[in-house]
Design an enzyme around this catalytic site. Structure first.
Site, PDB file in Angstrom:
ATOM      1  CG  ASP A  38     119.685 -10.414 -22.965  1.00 31.73           C
ATOM      2  OD1 ASP A  38     118.556 -10.000 -23.320  1.00 31.73           O
ATOM      3  OD2 ASP A  38     120.373 -11.170 -23.678  1.00 31.73           O
ATOM      4  CB  SER A 133     102.809 -16.093 -26.992  1.00 29.04           C
ATOM      5  OG  SER A 133     102.511 -16.196 -28.377  1.00 29.04           O
ATOM      6  CE1 TYR A 146     107.588 -18.707 -28.144  1.00 28.60           C
ATOM      7  CE2 TYR A 146     105.523 -18.476 -29.360  1.00 28.60           C
ATOM      8  CZ  TYR A 146     106.534 -17.925 -28.590  1.00 28.60           C
ATOM      9  OH  TYR A 146     106.490 -16.597 -28.260  1.00 28.60           O
TER      10      TYR A 146
HETATM   11  P1  NAI Z   1     114.166 -11.128 -29.088  1.00 24.09           P
HETATM   12  O1  NAI Z   1     114.801 -12.367 -29.636  1.00 24.09           O
HETATM   13  O2  NAI Z   1     114.207  -9.865 -29.887  1.00 24.09           O
HETATM   14  O3  NAI Z   1     114.732 -10.864 -27.624  1.00 24.09           O
HETATM   15  C1  NAI Z   1     114.846 -11.905 -26.701  1.00 24.09           C
HETATM   16  C2  NAI Z   1     115.941 -11.579 -25.701  1.00 24.09           C
HETATM   17  O4  NAI Z   1     115.997 -12.642 -24.745  1.00 24.09           O
HETATM   18  C3  NAI Z   1     117.334 -11.480 -26.341  1.00 24.09           C
HETATM   19  O5  NAI Z   1     117.995 -10.302 -25.900  1.00 24.09           O
HETATM   20  C4  NAI Z   1     118.043 -12.741 -25.846  1.00 24.09           C
HETATM   21  O6  NAI Z   1     119.445 -12.570 -25.682  1.00 24.09           O
HETATM   22  C5  NAI Z   1     117.347 -12.973 -24.513  1.00 24.09           C
HETATM   23  N1  NAI Z   1     117.448 -14.374 -24.087  1.00 24.09           N
HETATM   24  C6  NAI Z   1     117.185 -15.492 -24.808  1.00 24.09           C
HETATM   25  N2  NAI Z   1     117.453 -16.593 -24.094  1.00 24.09           N
HETATM   26  C7  NAI Z   1     117.882 -16.170 -22.870  1.00 24.09           C
HETATM   27  C8  NAI Z   1     118.321 -16.839 -21.703  1.00 24.09           C
HETATM   28  N3  NAI Z   1     118.409 -18.181 -21.647  1.00 24.09           N
HETATM   29  N4  NAI Z   1     118.680 -16.105 -20.626  1.00 24.09           N
HETATM   30  C9  NAI Z   1     118.633 -14.744 -20.684  1.00 24.09           C
HETATM   31  N5  NAI Z   1     118.251 -14.055 -21.773  1.00 24.09           N
HETATM   32  C10 NAI Z   1     117.877 -14.761 -22.857  1.00 24.09           C
HETATM   33  O7  NAI Z   1     112.648 -11.575 -28.790  1.00 24.09           O
HETATM   34  P2  NAI Z   1     111.266 -10.747 -28.641  1.00 24.09           P
HETATM   35  O8  NAI Z   1     110.515 -10.900 -29.917  1.00 24.09           O
HETATM   36  O9  NAI Z   1     111.502  -9.408 -28.073  1.00 24.09           O
HETATM   37  O10 NAI Z   1     110.517 -11.691 -27.580  1.00 24.09           O
HETATM   38  C11 NAI Z   1     110.548 -11.445 -26.201  1.00 24.09           C
HETATM   39  C12 NAI Z   1     109.487 -12.297 -25.522  1.00 24.09           C
HETATM   40  O11 NAI Z   1     108.230 -12.036 -26.136  1.00 24.09           O
HETATM   41  C13 NAI Z   1     109.701 -13.819 -25.650  1.00 24.09           C
HETATM   42  O12 NAI Z   1     109.339 -14.435 -24.435  1.00 24.09           O
HETATM   43  C14 NAI Z   1     108.734 -14.220 -26.753  1.00 24.09           C
HETATM   44  O13 NAI Z   1     108.326 -15.563 -26.623  1.00 24.09           O
HETATM   45  C15 NAI Z   1     107.597 -13.250 -26.496  1.00 24.09           C
HETATM   46  N6  NAI Z   1     106.728 -13.016 -27.636  1.00 24.09           N
HETATM   47  C16 NAI Z   1     107.230 -12.472 -28.789  1.00 24.09           C
HETATM   48  C17 NAI Z   1     106.391 -12.250 -29.850  1.00 24.09           C
HETATM   49  C18 NAI Z   1     106.880 -11.688 -31.141  1.00 24.09           C
HETATM   50  O14 NAI Z   1     106.119 -11.749 -32.125  1.00 24.09           O
HETATM   51  N7  NAI Z   1     108.076 -11.115 -31.210  1.00 24.09           N
HETATM   52  C19 NAI Z   1     104.942 -12.564 -29.771  1.00 24.09           C
HETATM   53  C20 NAI Z   1     104.540 -13.125 -28.501  1.00 24.09           C
HETATM   54  C21 NAI Z   1     105.407 -13.334 -27.476  1.00 24.09           C
END
Ligand code: NAI
Length: 249
Positions: A38, A133, A146
């Site tokens: 991360d 997603s 997105y």
């Molecule tokens: P979040 O923002 O809570 O966590 C994302 C994590 O990814 C963070 O710890 C961040 O530091 C890390 N990150 C971001 N860019 C990075 C990079 N360049 N290199 C390494 N780490 C990086 O997000 P969440 O909601 O847990 O989402 C996780 C995945 O789920 C994403 O791929 C998102 O597109 C997908 N998703 C989320 C949904 C939602 O409603 N929360 C719905 C559908 C898909």
């Protein structure tokens, strides 16, 4: 330690928050050795190793994966979860934003798996789970960039599953609906009326509530499990029914 992942090692990208963090916790609870890659790997749950990495940088991914593989003693499971969001129609995002989001959300997955392949090929239970997603399957308003990135993740999953099936590497993806993570908290905070926006998001859900990160993690762990050895090239919806159910308002 007991569970179907005993003796296996797992990498979770973006595992410091939300869905990735819940996945790291589940994998560890079921016996896996887990390393999170991360941007900020601080504050991880007990028993989960953290490595700083940016999935948009090849050298960063290569260095972190090599270190993680040595620490864990190999790599059997890769969960490609790191991702970033974007809002707007095609009229709204700059070319730099397009490059940035596709680079993190799509090319990031190719980088991570590309670098992990030598270890995955050595595993008897190799598995990759990509986080797509509902945006890959539904026309959501104001999510052009997105959605394009998550549609690409779905197609990439099928292509990777085909390329590596004969090597014994399974590749699947999950398509989560709106999940109650810090990401969605940030989106709501930007809305003109966050409380009304939350009500609107909930109303879109046939189950009447947002998806939990733990429910998505459970689906990811199911697909990653050695018990799912015949499951490859699939997309599992974890969306409260949004994609396929048509309930009366
Ligand atoms: P979040 O923002 O809570 O966590 C994302 C994590 O990814 C963070 O710890 C961040 O530091 C890390 N990150 C971001 N860019 C990075 C990079 N360049 N290199 C390494 N780490 C990086 O997000 P969440 O909601 O847990 O989402 C996780 C995945 O789920 C994403 O791929 C998102 O597109 C997908 N998703 C989320 C949904 C939602 O409603 N929360 C719905 C559908 C898909």
């Amino acid at each position: 330690m007991s569970g179907e992942f005993v003796g296996l090692s797992a990498i979770v990208t973006g595992g410091s928050s939300g869905i990735g963090r819940a996945t790291a916790v589940h994998l560890h609870a079921r016996g896996a050795q887990v390393a999170v890659l991360d941007l900020d790997p601080s504050g991880l749950p007990e028993g989960v190793a953290g490595f700083a990495a940016d999935v948009s940088s090849r050298p960063s991914v290569a260095a972190a994966l090599a270190e993680a593989a040595i620490t864990l003693g190999g790599i059997d499971v890769v969960v490609n979860n790191a991702g970033i969001g974007a809002t707007g129609t095609v009229a709204d995002n700059t070319d730099d934003e397009w490059r940035r989001v596709l680079d993190v959300n799509v090319v990031g997955m190719a980088r991570v798996v590309g670098e992990a392949l030598p270890w995955l090929r050595r595993s008897g239970h190799a598995s990759v789970v990509n986080v797509s997603s509902i945006a890959a399957l539904n026309g959501l308003p104001g999510r052009a960039l997105y959605s394009a990135s998550k549609g690409a993740v779905l197609s990439l999953t099928l292509a990777m599953a085909t390329d590596h099936v004969r090597e014994g590497i399974r590749v699947n993806c999950v398509c989560p609906g709106t999940a109650d993570t810090p990401w969605v908290g940030r989106l709501l905070a930007q809305a003109e009326d966050p409380a009304a926006e939350r009500v609107a998001l909930r109303a879109r859900q046939p189950i009447g509530r947002l998806v939990t990160p733990e429910e998505v993690a459970n689906a990811i762990v199911y697909l990653a499990s050695p018990r799912s050895g015949s499951t490859t090239g699939t997309a599992l919806d974890v969306d409260g029914g949004v994609t396929h159910l048509r309930v009366r308002p």
